[in-house]
Design an enzyme around this catalytic site. Structure first.
Site, PDB file in Angstrom:
ATOM      1  N   LYS A 117      -5.985  -2.536  11.503  1.00  0.00           N
ATOM      2  CA  LYS A 117      -6.352  -2.632  10.497  1.00  0.00           C
ATOM      3  C   LYS A 117      -5.128  -2.539   8.682  1.00  0.00           C
ATOM      4  CE  LYS A 117     -10.964  -0.370  10.198  1.00  0.00           C
ATOM      5  NZ  LYS A 117     -11.197  -0.510  11.732  1.00  0.00           N
ATOM      6  N   LYS A 207     -13.925  -6.706  19.085  1.00  0.00           N
ATOM      7  CA  LYS A 207     -14.312  -6.445  18.823  1.00  0.00           C
ATOM      8  C   LYS A 207     -15.734  -6.875  18.386  1.00  0.00           C
ATOM      9  CE  LYS A 207     -13.883  -1.712  17.239  1.00  0.00           C
ATOM     10  NZ  LYS A 207     -15.047  -1.686  16.487  1.00  0.00           N
ATOM     11  N   LYS A 210     -18.345  -3.702  11.873  1.00  0.00           N
ATOM     12  CA  LYS A 210     -18.754  -3.766  10.956  1.00  0.00           C
ATOM     13  C   LYS A 210     -18.140  -3.944   9.759  1.00  0.00           C
ATOM     14  CE  LYS A 210     -19.604   1.550  10.399  1.00  0.00           C
ATOM     15  NZ  LYS A 210     -18.369   2.116  10.232  1.00  0.00           N
TER      16      LYS A 210
HETATM   17  P1  ATP Z   1     -15.243  -0.553  10.970  1.00  0.00           P
HETATM   18  O1  ATP Z   1     -14.601  -2.342  10.920  1.00  0.00           O
HETATM   19  O2  ATP Z   1     -15.345  -0.005   9.613  1.00  0.00           O
HETATM   20  O3  ATP Z   1     -14.176   0.247  11.453  1.00  0.00           O
HETATM   21  P2  ATP Z   1     -16.502   0.029  13.413  1.00  0.00           P
HETATM   22  O4  ATP Z   1     -17.808  -1.082  13.847  1.00  0.00           O
HETATM   23  O5  ATP Z   1     -15.591   0.077  14.347  1.00  0.00           O
HETATM   24  O6  ATP Z   1     -16.807  -0.500  11.812  1.00  0.00           O
HETATM   25  P3  ATP Z   1     -16.285   2.415  13.498  1.00  0.00           P
HETATM   26  O7  ATP Z   1     -17.301   3.829  12.064  1.00  0.00           O
HETATM   27  O8  ATP Z   1     -15.511   2.703  13.318  1.00  0.00           O
HETATM   28  O9  ATP Z   1     -17.270   1.590  13.597  1.00  0.00           O
HETATM   29  O10 ATP Z   1     -17.035   3.547  14.555  1.00  0.00           O
HETATM   30  C1  ATP Z   1     -18.407   4.329  14.830  1.00  0.00           C
HETATM   31  C2  ATP Z   1     -18.333   4.078  16.113  1.00  0.00           C
HETATM   32  O11 ATP Z   1     -19.084   3.203  17.195  1.00  0.00           O
HETATM   33  C3  ATP Z   1     -17.621   4.694  17.113  1.00  0.00           C
HETATM   34  O12 ATP Z   1     -17.603   5.591  18.485  1.00  0.00           O
HETATM   35  C4  ATP Z   1     -16.731   3.333  18.002  1.00  0.00           C
HETATM   36  O13 ATP Z   1     -15.933   3.828  19.090  1.00  0.00           O
HETATM   37  C5  ATP Z   1     -18.424   3.227  18.254  1.00  0.00           C
HETATM   38  N1  ATP Z   1     -17.818   1.293  17.858  1.00  0.00           N
HETATM   39  C6  ATP Z   1     -17.461   0.600  17.055  1.00  0.00           C
HETATM   40  N2  ATP Z   1     -17.509  -1.386  17.547  1.00  0.00           N
HETATM   41  C7  ATP Z   1     -17.945  -1.078  18.648  1.00  0.00           C
HETATM   42  C8  ATP Z   1     -17.767  -2.433  19.748  1.00  0.00           C
HETATM   43  N3  ATP Z   1     -17.979  -3.357  19.548  1.00  0.00           N
HETATM   44  N4  ATP Z   1     -18.867  -1.862  20.982  1.00  0.00           N
HETATM   45  C9  ATP Z   1     -18.931  -0.213  20.627  1.00  0.00           C
HETATM   46  N5  ATP Z   1     -18.497   0.550  20.010  1.00  0.00           N
HETATM   47  C10 ATP Z   1     -17.982   0.416  19.146  1.00  0.00           C
HETATM   48 MG    MG Z   2     -13.802   1.083  13.956  1.00  0.00          MG
END
Ligand code: ATP
Ligand code: MG
Length: 353
Positions: A117, A207, A210
């Site tokens: 990040k 992965k 968001k």
């Molecule tokens: P950001 O890019 O803002 O970090 P993110 O999509 O990684 O967003 P988080 O809020 O960091 O989302 O994570 C929230 C939950 O979603 C965590 O439990 C994380 O492990 C899960 N998660 C995030 N991305 C994935 C993915 N691609 N597949 C499965 N689980 C995910």
């Molecule tokens: Mg994340």
């Protein structure tokens, strides 16, 4: 009573990856364990601006986050299910500072998410971004949570929380914190074979995230369902030409099989067997596009039926529980550290301040 806890940051619109990796397992576990466990599904709103966001949208995103938990099937009428905002339980921030002082700079520096990040946001690498795994440890340890349903990307942070808890228990009091279960046990508890990582639709070696700026790489939960179906149809695959589950060589196709299995609540092995040897990527994409489209239509319909007043009432209850539980733990830790008199130092005539 054990605690199962999870949270999804309200920085951007959650994705299908968040839904399948964090919402679904927690909601399944809530159905299974609401009688014998506390289920804490909270909004980690203090985590929302570790990287820059549009703050004018944050509050509505927080409220929508609660609606998403409910629309995904979390039954907030159950007495052991608690929904709360991290920012309304000040013990999280206080505990974070305490844990900071028992976390080594070297171990925090090894967090791969920080490295990734900070490379993405090279112009705004804040101390908050560096420190967020410690705040996450506070989120977990304050409630003695043993099981934390999360995606594979968060296991390193879970391991950090375990290490801090073990270190402080050894130093102060073995009953200070419940040690969260290790990775393998978490996966087993979620009834999975391995940690889940839904892939980006445009770069399936990565992965789905968001915070990605490429809207085509992700399915956001507020995407127009027909547009979302189009994103699946144009998802990056490979030139192998045979449908097979192989995350290394065919991550795009494997990702589609995984999404299809989870959205239809079918074992992945069944999906793999159904499609084995077939060669039309278009057919598979159409099937997954239909599943995504109907999932989003139904989900969005449910979200639209939940009122802000319902959310407020649920948060009021959840935050009352969370403040009580978290303050008890905080006071225990403060006693162990010498910030408050220990039980033997408090005389009955001199109440503790
Ligand atoms: P950001 O890019 O803002 O970090 P993110 O999509 O990684 O967003 P988080 O809020 O960091 O989302 O994570 C929230 C939950 O979603 C965590 O439990 C994380 O492990 C899960 N998660 C995030 N991305 C994935 C993915 N691609 N597949 C499965 N689980 C995910
Ligand atoms: Mg994340």
């Amino acid at each position: 009573m054990q605690t199962i806890l999870t949270g999804i940051r309200a920085n951007e619109e959650p994705t299908l990856g968040n839904f399948l990796g964090a919402y679904l397992p927690t909601i399944r576990l809530a159905k299974e364990h609401a009688a014998d466990s506390h289920i804490n599904m909270f909004i980690p709103d203090l985590h929302s601006f570790t990287t820059p966001i549009d703050h004018s949208k944050l509050y509505s995103q927080i409220i929508k986050g609660v609606k998403y938990y409910l629309a995904a099937g979390l039954d907030a009428t159950q007495p052991n299910i608690h929904i709360y905002r991290q920012s309304r339980v000040s013990a999280h921030s206080e505990m974070c500072w305490i844990l900071d002082c028992f976390t080594y700079f070297g171990e925090a520096s090894r967090m791969t998410q920080f490295k990734e990040k900070s490379a993405e946001h090279a112009d705004a690498i804040t101390v908050g971004l560096f420190n967020y795994p410690v705040l996450m440890a506070a989120d977990i340890l304050l409630y003695d949570a043993k099981y934390i349903p999360l995606g594979e990307d968060q296991f390193q942070h879970l391991e950090l929380a375990r290490n801090i808890a073990i270190r402080m228990n050894n130093k102060f009091d073995q009953a200070l914190f419940t040690i969260p279960a290790p990775e393998k046990e978490q996966i087993k508890f979620m009834h999975l074979e391995q940690g889940l990582r839904i892939r980006s639709l445009t770069e399936p070696s990565k992965k789905m995230s968001k915070s990605s700026e490429n809207a085509k790489s992700k399915i956001s939960l507020n995407d127009d369902p027909a547009q979302a179906a189009k994103k699946i149809m144009s998802a990056t695959t490979d030139s192998v030409g045979v449908i097979k589950f192989d995350m290394v060589n065919q991550p795009g196709i494997s990702n589609l099989l995984q999404i299809e299995a989870l959205l239809n609540d079918r074992p992945l092995q069944d999906l793999i067997a159904d499609w084995a040897g077939q060669s039309s990527y278009g057919d598979l994409k159409r099937k997954v596009a239909d599943s995504v489209q109907s999932f989003l239509s139904l989900f969005q319909e449910k979200v639209s039926q939940i009122t802000d007043a319902e959310v407020e009432a649920i948060l009021k209850q959840g935050e009352s529980y969370a403040n009580h539980a978290a303050n008890q733990k905080l006071h225990h830790v403060q006693r162990a550290l010498g910030l408050r008199p220990s039980d033997s130092q408090t005389s009955p005539t001199q109440p503790e301040h």
